[in-house]
Design a protein around this motif. Structure first.
Motif, PDB file in Angstrom:
ATOM      1  N   ILE A  92       0.958  -1.303  -0.079  1.00 48.99           N
ATOM      2  CA  ILE A  92       0.075   0.029  -0.058  1.00 48.99           C
ATOM      3  C   ILE A  92       0.912   1.234  -0.166  1.00 48.99           C
ATOM      4  O   ILE A  92       0.643   2.121  -0.701  1.00 48.99           O
ATOM      5  CB  ILE A  92      -0.887   0.000   1.096  1.00 48.99           C
ATOM      6  CG1 ILE A  92      -2.078  -0.945   0.838  1.00 48.99           C
ATOM      7  CG2 ILE A  92      -1.546   1.264   1.305  1.00 48.99           C
ATOM      8  CD1 ILE A  92      -3.030  -1.512   2.298  1.00 48.99           C
ATOM      9  N   TYR A 116      -8.250  -4.302   4.792  1.00 54.24           N
ATOM     10  CA  TYR A 116      -8.191  -3.656   3.856  1.00 54.24           C
ATOM     11  C   TYR A 116      -8.884  -3.495   2.620  1.00 54.24           C
ATOM     12  O   TYR A 116      -9.332  -2.543   2.038  1.00 54.24           O
ATOM     13  CB  TYR A 116      -6.339  -3.565   3.480  1.00 54.24           C
ATOM     14  CG  TYR A 116      -5.620  -3.343   4.455  1.00 54.24           C
ATOM     15  CD1 TYR A 116      -5.767  -2.139   5.152  1.00 54.24           C
ATOM     16  CD2 TYR A 116      -4.399  -4.288   4.546  1.00 54.24           C
ATOM     17  CE1 TYR A 116      -4.876  -1.802   6.439  1.00 54.24           C
ATOM     18  CE2 TYR A 116      -3.463  -4.040   5.677  1.00 54.24           C
ATOM     19  CZ  TYR A 116      -3.692  -2.819   6.455  1.00 54.24           C
ATOM     20  OH  TYR A 116      -2.756  -2.631   7.524  1.00 54.24           O
ATOM     21  N   LEU A 123      -9.118   2.999  -1.772  1.00 54.93           N
ATOM     22  CA  LEU A 123      -7.859   2.496  -2.233  1.00 54.93           C
ATOM     23  C   LEU A 123      -7.543   2.974  -3.778  1.00 54.93           C
ATOM     24  O   LEU A 123      -6.607   3.251  -4.356  1.00 54.93           O
ATOM     25  CB  LEU A 123      -7.569   0.987  -2.101  1.00 54.93           C
ATOM     26  CG  LEU A 123      -7.130   0.699  -0.496  1.00 54.93           C
ATOM     27  CD1 LEU A 123      -6.839  -0.866  -0.425  1.00 54.93           C
ATOM     28  CD2 LEU A 123      -6.107   1.517  -0.114  1.00 54.93           C
ATOM     29  N   LEU A 128      -4.102   7.157  -3.878  1.00 55.58           N
ATOM     30  CA  LEU A 128      -3.339   5.913  -4.027  1.00 55.58           C
ATOM     31  C   LEU A 128      -3.411   5.504  -5.429  1.00 55.58           C
ATOM     32  O   LEU A 128      -2.507   4.796  -6.191  1.00 55.58           O
ATOM     33  CB  LEU A 128      -3.820   4.736  -3.076  1.00 55.58           C
ATOM     34  CG  LEU A 128      -3.425   4.732  -1.692  1.00 55.58           C
ATOM     35  CD1 LEU A 128      -4.156   3.404  -1.006  1.00 55.58           C
ATOM     36  CD2 LEU A 128      -1.873   4.835  -1.624  1.00 55.58           C
TER      37      LEU A 128
END
Length: 465
Positions: A92, A116, A123, A128
């Motif tokens: 990550i 997660y 995400l 990200l």
């Protein structure tokens, strides 16, 4: 007068792989054989040495979560950045800094922790910008479920949202033995079935009409969902459905599989060596009987009547344990066993000793990653028999070379074959005269040597104007 614009020279795809474990190694191995530029980053010198000695790649020692290391690896001009270490947190953070350094690159991360993955959408957002979260454990459970759901199958994949199936079946006897492919319609008259490949003595054959099916061949059929029964009838794969199963190994995959079996109504038992883990499993699972013990203990297997189970699935983290457990179960009379095999090199060996069904989290991860690496509009990709061939599902773009021409006139290389296409809601098993139209979803089988040429054919070309 026609004016032509010079087509730009195809640039070499640059891929940075963070993590030189089994997944990273085999992705790098695959890509270097296709002449792609690969940089591998890892903190362990032994892992990097293995990669450097076997493959033509650049290696950098350091943590992929370090922006300095990413800069040294050339992340600024990378097309794809794969974070596939065993640590979700490192993967990550690597994507976080990669997105700062190279916002335009495609980023993929291996993330296994469900806490997660619950935040998958977050995400994928700007901070990200992860294009895909890879969870090989989920893919392995799906693969086991498909193998157990279709009696006689040794390999099973789905494409086009399940409308096209590819199933590998071992031909032990029956009407297909001795039949040349040019005559196989005399045995399977269903027009929605095509034979894509044959595996004989671990050698992959892209067949022609003159090739003959032999006993003990694994034949890969491509068909629609409704035509699966035609295939099963011909290969005599008419076993009773699975109703009971024993799972050996209560890790994340074992627990996920037990949960799935509970939903399906299977009578399920699960064995694990770790007493504390057994307590956790007993609390989280509902109808599954959780047993503390060793799956290779013959006395335990006899006490639990393992020989009467429809299936035994061996999912410990140790390949040797899984192999031994599968052999013991087969010796007791279990008709279907599945073994988790992490090392790709073991795959042909386990088949040689009689273990027909094996699954690999690492190979599942490789398959999940491949279609993001492919040029052109590749929607999914599945490897066949290790790395010898690949089946790609791709979208036919209007300006690509494959559109508007009969299949027999396509400039596909030797070793590439159009297996099927989906046009709207219709599945078409094509002939040589079939013309591919824009936005068709096409299924292409390609040997490893032909993949790069297939990619070029799928890419949009600039036309004369």
């Amino acid at each position: 007068m026609r004016l032509f614009r010079k087509e730009p020279k195809a640039e070499q795809l640059k891929v940075i792989i963070i993590g030189a474990g089994e997944v990273g190694y085999h992705i790098a191995h695959r890509l270097t054989r296709e002449n792609k530029q690969v940089v591998v980053v890892d903190q362990q010198p032994e892992a990097l040495r293995r990669v450097a000695e076997a493959l033509d790649v650049q290696t950098i020692r350091g943590s992929g979560s370090s922006p300095v290391v990413l800069h040294d690896a050339g992340a600024e001009d990378a097309d794809i950045i794969l974070a596939v270490t065993d640590s979700d947190e490192i993967n990550i953070i690597a994507c976080l800094f990669a997105n700062i350094i190279s916002p335009a690159s495609t980023k993929l991360a291996r993330i296994r922790n469900e806490e997660y993955t619950l935040y998958r959408d977050a995400l994928a957002q700007d901070i990200l910008n992860i294009s895909m979260i890879i969870n090989p454990e989920v893919e392995v459970v799906k693969n086991i479920d498909r193998l157990l759901s279709l009696p006689g199958a040794v390999d099973y994949s789905e494409f086009a949202d399940g409308r096209i199936r590819m199933v590998g079946m071992r031909i032990c006897s029956g009407p297909l033995v001795g039949v040349r492919l040019m005559n196989f319609r005399t045995v399977i008259s269903d027009g929605d079935v095509i034979i894509a490949a044959i595996v004989r003595n671990d050698e992959l054959i892209i067949p022609t009409g003159m090739d003959e099916i032999r006993a003990d061949d694994v034949v890969y059929f491509v068909c629609t969902e409704s035509s699966l029964e035609s295939v099963r009838n011909v290969v005599a794969a008419l076993e009773d459905p699975i109703r009971s199963a024993l799972i050996v190994g209560g890790g994340n995959i074992g627990m996920r599989l037990a949960t799935l079996f509970e939903r399906k109504g299977y009578h399920t038992k699960l064995v694990d060596r770790d007493e504390e883990r057994c307590a956790v499993l007993a609390e989280k699972l509902n109808s599954t009987i959780v047993l503390h013990g060793d799956g290779t203990d013959q006395d335990l297997l006899r006490e639990e009547n393992a020989g009467t189970m429809d299936a035994v699935v061996c999912l410990t983290s140790d390949e040797e344990t899984n192999i031994l457990c599968s052999l013991l179960a087969k010796n007791m009379g279990v008709r279907k066993t599945v073994a988790r095999i992490n090392k790709v090199a073991y795959q042909p060996l386990v088949r040689a000793i009689g273990i027909e069904h094996s699954v690999s989290p690492r190979l599942s991860a490789v398959n999940s990653i491949l279609h993001y690496i492919r040029k052109g509009k590749v929607l999914s990709s599945v490897a066949i028999r290790g790395e010898e061939a690949e089946v790609m599902e791709a979208l036919a773009e209007a300006q690509s070379d494959i559109v508007g021409r009969p299949i027999h006139k396509l400039s596909f290389p030797k070793g590439a074959l159009v297996l099927a296409l989906v046009r709207g809601t219709e599945v078409v098993i094509p002939s040589g005269d079939t013309v591919i139209e824009p936005q068709d979803r096409i299924l292409i089988l390609s040997t490893r040597q032909a993949v790069s040429d297939v990619e070029q054919a799928l890419m949009v070309k600039l036309k004369a104007y």
